[in-house]
Structures are given as structure tokens and as C-alpha cells.
Design an enzyme around this catalytic site. Sequence first.
Site, PDB file in Angstrom:
ATOM      1  N   PRO A 120       6.134  -0.768   3.951  1.00 21.51           N
ATOM      2  CG  PRO A 120       4.887  -2.649   4.580  1.00 21.51           C
ATOM      3  CD  PRO A 120       5.919  -1.682   5.085  1.00 21.51           C
ATOM      4  N   GLY A 121       3.929  -0.075   1.247  1.00 24.57           N
ATOM      5  CA  GLY A 121       2.719   0.659   0.876  1.00 24.57           C
ATOM      6  C   GLY A 121       2.057  -0.008  -0.307  1.00 24.57           C
ATOM      7  NE  ARG A 180       2.788   3.522 -10.460  1.00 21.59           N
ATOM      8  CZ  ARG A 180       3.248   2.428 -11.055  1.00 21.59           C
ATOM      9  NH1 ARG A 180       2.425   1.673 -11.787  1.00 21.59           N
ATOM     10  NH2 ARG A 180       4.512   2.078 -10.954  1.00 21.59           N
ATOM     11  CB  CYS A 203      -7.084  16.657 -25.192  1.00 19.75           C
ATOM     12  SG  CYS A 203      -6.762  17.415 -26.793  1.00 19.75           S
TER      13      CYS A 203
END
Length: 485
Positions: free
Chosen positions: A332-333, A381, A412
Site C-alpha cells: 500500500p502507498g 494528476r 500557461c
Amino acid sequence: MVNHTSPQAGPSPLAPDWLDYPEDSNALVPQLWAAGVARNDDGEIAVQGIGVSQLAREYGTPLLVLDEDDFRSRARAFREAFTEAFQDLCGGVDVYYAGKSFLCTAAARWISEEGLCLDTASGGELAMALRAGVDPARIGLHGNNKSDAELRRALSAGIGRIVVDSFDELERLAELAAEAGTTAPVMLRLTPGVHAHTHEYIATAHEDQKFGLSMAGPGAGVSGSPAAAAVAHALAAESIELLGLHCHIGSQIFEPEGFGLAAEKLLGFLAEIKQEYGVELAELDLGGGHGIAYTAADAPRTPADIAQTLSAVVRAAVVKHGLSCPRISIEPGRAISGPAGFTLYEAGVRKTVTVDAPDGGSATHPRRYVSVDGGMSDNPRPVLYEADYSVALASRTSDEPAVLSRVVGKHCESGDIVVQNAYLPEDVHRGDLLAVPATGAYCHSLSSNYNQLTRPAVVAIKDGTSRVIIRRETEDDLFARETGL
């Protein structure tokens, strides 16, 4: 078309189906936030009693805020739940925190102190783990294209496992270990062909991608696949100690079926290896990728639920195949670091645009844009994976009605979107602080200096006290690698 009027309050036809109109836009959805986060008596979001205005004054914005107690608690929850579920099967589970989600020397020490192992995915992450004082025997090294230098470092440091991703790597590692007069501890990463329900860029167990050794081939099991060839080579190589098998089916996964199917397929493969070679491999790593809540529509599973589900599958499979249960490990992270953190921004420009109706009709609808002082450089993300996030007005409460809003960054790029769809109070204005929860994972790790923005500081809060664990970059840092000045 831009106008300067306020968008109409109430549910918007532009909102996605999963986004409900809030009854109270000041309320915090519990599963999105660390346990220590709540609104204080002044209406501010606070972490363990420290208000966001104080954090902004002391450390500036954007700012990644980590609740260290929450981070540690989530790490312990995985260790304790899996130990309990697998104790009678294999004596417990080795929980490897996936450092790629968030890693610094402080976080590596938290993980070690909570009794977890640490998974690294590059030479840099391995260096970070070693600098933090993590026991090398409790470190793993991943990567689909490890360099000879990375492999030599892993061997010389004496790390506990090297997760081999290809036949090429296995041959090189055997040669390097022989040259060094040592034995390389190896887990073979296999792709079991399990198609997890997630974004295609973070699904990692199907055949058409860069990771792992395929279990598919002209024959079944050990009779012809790339995975089978790697097993045979590893067992024959004197400088390789084949510890076991590894798989990882993807990231941000909620459904339990994929994990169970992968476990069943790998245990079946272990049984075929036993039949062919008379060897029972000692370890099986079932990876990570457990989903967290980014929006109120997400319903993550608890570590206890995940552990009990997987242990039932493993229990049945070892009986079916006549195996002793291998030592299980997981990785798990995001499920540890993600909910423990939020990003604090200062609002700037706001404007309202008119958007055509989603059904293609002649009607138009308003959408509020709120710009903040960060963006895709501190959280890429959304642009990478179309990831959804939530947001809350953090520095105060508001009695104004909520309006459909889009929180955007200052880069931009038209794709520089922090939160694609959210309902925020109509009176959000310049200088307000906004908080985006569940950014403890894959935000700092993926951050950049795009448009020459400096990367935010990371502040940890423990026992009601805040401290900087990663300082804010300065403009001098931007010039530090320049040679022509």
C-alpha cells in the site's frame, strides 16, 4: 463568452452525475480528510487544532499539509489488519509501503518506526531510504528498466529483495551478483492478465504494457511462458536466490475481485512450479493499488476488509493446490499517504463563463472559474489521469449558496485544472484559502518546476505541533543547476 455576474445557485446541469449539490457547503466529508482535520470555532479548517490561516502565515502557499498521526495510523492499520488475517496462514504479512506515492527521509522513518518495510522504485528512492536509516533488509527495489548502477547499489547495500521485471534484467542481475561474489534476492514480477477497473495508464497487470513477465504463452503455466522461462533461469542461476513471485494489478482500485483473481492465478502458478521443480517458493507479493476517496462518491475499503477478503482467497487456494502458504506481502502507498495530506492554496482571479448545454441544446449555463496560486506543477494528476478531486473553502465559512466551480492553476496551459467540478460558496474571493484533500500521494512525488514555479513546502503536524519536513524551493534553487551564469 465571459461575464462578470454571479452564476446561478443550485444544482447545475453541467455537473457530473456523481456530484451532489451540498446541503451545507461548509461541511467536510469525513472520508476525504485526515482524522485530525476539522473546522475550529472560527470556522477555519484546522489540523490538530492548528488553523490554516496560521499555516499560511508561517509557511506560505501553496502548501502540502500532512497529518503525521493520521499517516502513522493508516500504516499501522494495514500492518495490524493483515497480520491478524494471515497469522494462522503464514505467520503474518510483510507490509511494504510504496515510497513512490510520497517519500522523504521523515516519511521513511515514520514507516520504519511503525514496523513496515519500504518499497522503492528507483536508485533515488533507494538512496532516500538508506539516508533515512531504513534497515536494508526491509527495503525492496522495483523498476522496469533498472540500470547496472542501481542493481549494484542494491546488491552492495544488502537490500532484502530486488523485484525483477524482465528476463534481460534477470540475466544482468545474475552476472552482476556473480561478479560481486554475492547472491541476489529476487522476486519475479508477473503479469497475470487481470484487468482492473482503473485508468488505462495505471492498470499494470494486463499484457499490453511495460511491466512484468507475462504468464501467457504457447503452453500453460511452467510450459512455455516468459514467466516460466524466468523461473527456470532463476532456479538454475547460482547467484540468484528466487524468493518468490510478485504482481501488481494497478492503482486506485476499489473492487476486491481483481486482487483475489490475481492471488488465485499466482498460487496456481506456484503449484505448477512445485510440481515441475519440487520447489515451494517462500514468498508471494500481491502488490497494492487500493483506492482512496477523492470525492464524496468514492467508497474505499478498510484495511481489515481488504485483508479478510484476500486471506479467504489465499486460504482456499493453498488448500486447492496442496501448498504450504507462502509468506504474503503487500504494497500500500496511496492508501497510507493520500488521505493524510491536503494542499492549501490562496484564491486569486475568479470569473464566470457561459457554457453550452451538455445535451447540445440551445440553452447555456454559467460556470465559475477560481484560480489558485499553484496548479499542475504541484498536482499533475488531473491532467495525467483525468483525476477528480474535491475542494473546500478553508479560511472561513460562508452562508452564501453554492455554485458550480472549477478550480484552476496559474500555469500557461488550458488543461491546468486542479478540481474539475465542485460546488463552492458563491462569495469565494481573492485572498480566501482553499483546501484540496487527499493530495498526500502522487502530488509532491510528481511535482515539477513547470513555468519555473518553485515547488511547495511540505509541513507535518504531530501532537498539535507543525514543522517543515521539506522546505519550499526558492528562485535560487531554480538556478542551482545552471552552468552559464
